[in-house]
Design an enzyme around this catalytic site. Sequence first.
Site, PDB file in Angstrom:
ATOM      1  N   GLU A  42       0.696  -1.459  -0.016  1.00  0.00           N
ATOM      2  CA  GLU A  42       0.099  -0.124   0.082  1.00  0.00           C
ATOM      3  C   GLU A  42       0.885   1.359  -0.074  1.00  0.00           C
ATOM      4  O   GLU A  42       0.737   2.469  -0.587  1.00  0.00           O
ATOM      5  CB  GLU A  42      -0.902   0.052   1.040  1.00  0.00           C
ATOM      6  CG  GLU A  42      -2.080  -1.043   1.219  1.00  0.00           C
ATOM      7  CD  GLU A  42      -2.992  -1.169   2.121  1.00  0.00           C
ATOM      8  OE1 GLU A  42      -3.951  -1.847   2.302  1.00  0.00           O
ATOM      9  OE2 GLU A  42      -2.731  -0.648   3.323  1.00  0.00           O
ATOM     10  N   ARG A  59      11.948 -10.527   0.274  1.00  0.00           N
ATOM     11  CA  ARG A  59      12.870 -11.682   0.244  1.00  0.00           C
ATOM     12  C   ARG A  59      12.131 -12.988  -0.325  1.00  0.00           C
ATOM     13  O   ARG A  59      12.712 -14.006  -0.627  1.00  0.00           O
ATOM     14  CB  ARG A  59      13.210 -12.043   1.609  1.00  0.00           C
ATOM     15  CG  ARG A  59      12.047 -12.550   2.518  1.00  0.00           C
ATOM     16  CD  ARG A  59      12.555 -12.553   4.013  1.00  0.00           C
ATOM     17  NE  ARG A  59      11.217 -13.006   4.903  1.00  0.00           N
ATOM     18  CZ  ARG A  59      11.283 -13.107   6.161  1.00  0.00           C
ATOM     19  NH1 ARG A  59      12.675 -13.261   6.789  1.00  0.00           N
ATOM     20  NH2 ARG A  59      10.210 -13.606   6.902  1.00  0.00           N
ATOM     21  N   ARG A  65       1.676 -13.202   0.879  1.00  0.00           N
ATOM     22  CA  ARG A  65       1.706 -14.496   1.295  1.00  0.00           C
ATOM     23  C   ARG A  65       0.443 -14.623   2.313  1.00  0.00           C
ATOM     24  O   ARG A  65       0.050 -13.907   3.019  1.00  0.00           O
ATOM     25  CB  ARG A  65       2.691 -15.035   2.264  1.00  0.00           C
ATOM     26  CG  ARG A  65       2.865 -16.294   2.481  1.00  0.00           C
ATOM     27  CD  ARG A  65       4.320 -16.822   3.066  1.00  0.00           C
ATOM     28  NE  ARG A  65       4.619 -15.934   4.020  1.00  0.00           N
ATOM     29  CZ  ARG A  65       4.563 -15.752   5.288  1.00  0.00           C
ATOM     30  NH1 ARG A  65       3.941 -16.869   5.829  1.00  0.00           N
ATOM     31  NH2 ARG A  65       4.862 -15.080   6.274  1.00  0.00           N
ATOM     32  N   GLY A 124       6.785  -6.827   8.959  1.00  0.00           N
ATOM     33  CA  GLY A 124       6.096  -7.580  10.060  1.00  0.00           C
ATOM     34  C   GLY A 124       5.687  -6.671  11.280  1.00  0.00           C
ATOM     35  O   GLY A 124       6.676  -5.585  11.647  1.00  0.00           O
ATOM     36  N   ASP A 164      -4.431  -6.640  18.019  1.00  0.00           N
ATOM     37  CA  ASP A 164      -3.257  -7.017  17.446  1.00  0.00           C
ATOM     38  C   ASP A 164      -2.226  -7.806  18.346  1.00  0.00           C
ATOM     39  O   ASP A 164      -1.533  -8.858  17.918  1.00  0.00           O
ATOM     40  CB  ASP A 164      -2.413  -5.950  16.779  1.00  0.00           C
ATOM     41  CG  ASP A 164      -3.155  -5.333  15.641  1.00  0.00           C
ATOM     42  OD1 ASP A 164      -4.299  -5.742  15.424  1.00  0.00           O
ATOM     43  OD2 ASP A 164      -2.547  -4.406  15.193  1.00  0.00           O
ATOM     44  N   HIS A 297     -25.861  -3.405 -14.793  1.00  0.00           N
ATOM     45  CA  HIS A 297     -25.195  -3.150 -16.062  1.00  0.00           C
ATOM     46  C   HIS A 297     -25.025  -1.722 -16.392  1.00  0.00           C
ATOM     47  O   HIS A 297     -26.001  -1.204 -16.531  1.00  0.00           O
ATOM     48  CB  HIS A 297     -25.782  -4.212 -17.416  1.00  0.00           C
ATOM     49  CG  HIS A 297     -25.071  -4.106 -18.575  1.00  0.00           C
ATOM     50  ND1 HIS A 297     -23.783  -4.587 -18.824  1.00  0.00           N
ATOM     51  CD2 HIS A 297     -25.391  -3.433 -19.691  1.00  0.00           C
ATOM     52  CE1 HIS A 297     -23.490  -4.436 -19.982  1.00  0.00           C
ATOM     53  NE2 HIS A 297     -24.189  -3.768 -20.491  1.00  0.00           N
TER      54      HIS A 297
END
Length: 324
Positions: A42, A59, A65, A124, A164, A297
């Site tokens: 982002e 990496r 992922r 991370g 978190d 549509h």
Amino acid sequence: GGWPFKPDIPGIEHAITSNEIFYLEEQPKRMVVVGGGFIALEFATIMDGLGTDVTLMYRGDLFLRGFDDDMRTHLKEEMENNSGIDLKFNTDPKEIRKQDDGSFLVIDQDGNEVECDSILYATGRKGKLDGLNLESAGVHTEGSFIPVNEYSQTNVPSIYAVGDVTDRIALTPVALMEGHRLADTVFGGMDRPVDHEFVASTVFTTPEIGTVGYSEQEAVEKYGDIDVYKNRFRAMKHSFPQSETYSLFKLIVESKTQRVVGCHVATDGAGEMVQGVAIAIKMGATKEDFDNTIGIHPTSAEELVTMRTPSYYYRDGQKVDKLE
């Protein structure tokens, strides 16, 4: 809460994170973004859109992922074809050097060098436990996170944790759900465990990726038998100017019940689309329910209710193009 993680490499003190990027005094002309998650992508997209020359280093073989592989591949192709971001996979910075003119040199594991004015690390996040002194209360931790049960209860019955720091799904609306259900259970006399199934999310890249439910890989592992509906096309808004920008729509259907268990969209406004679809999927909508819905549509979203024939199937976990 959580806090950005930065690896211990020479020169890492010169790197910023998502915390500091909002306080830059001036826009860097050149930026290296390190990471392969949604935060890295982002910010790479934002800075590219503002005119910064962006190099993204990751990496692994392919970013995002945990997301559906088709969406990951599609986004890579779109970024390569329609953005100015230089994608460098299988690339891991090993050193950052500050140069005499104030710029930086990022050196990867193979000795390749990229010159830039700013380095953003999005590799991370860790749980932010500093100062909580949890050990004195006997609260068990794993690494920097606090394990909890389905009621957000720690190993100490009177102590709860949400958000978190529990390392479940690190999204603000999920933390709100966890906190609300905790309050209802503890103070409202209700029995409301957390519910992390069919949580919708969006990656705000160009194009956006909106997703809810299981990826193709996850659905195969969970159900064994699934039908996959998929279509890649150029949206009408990109057809008139003859732009080479493509959309990808994908539905995952559990074969036995015909329940739609995954929806993945890569297109403009994907998040807005998928938020609505998430309600139907959470309620248990079947493919027939989707088929019985009249499309609007011309929109890209009508693809969700007009895909009639599976692109391929899985039976007993094995992919097959056609059924006997």
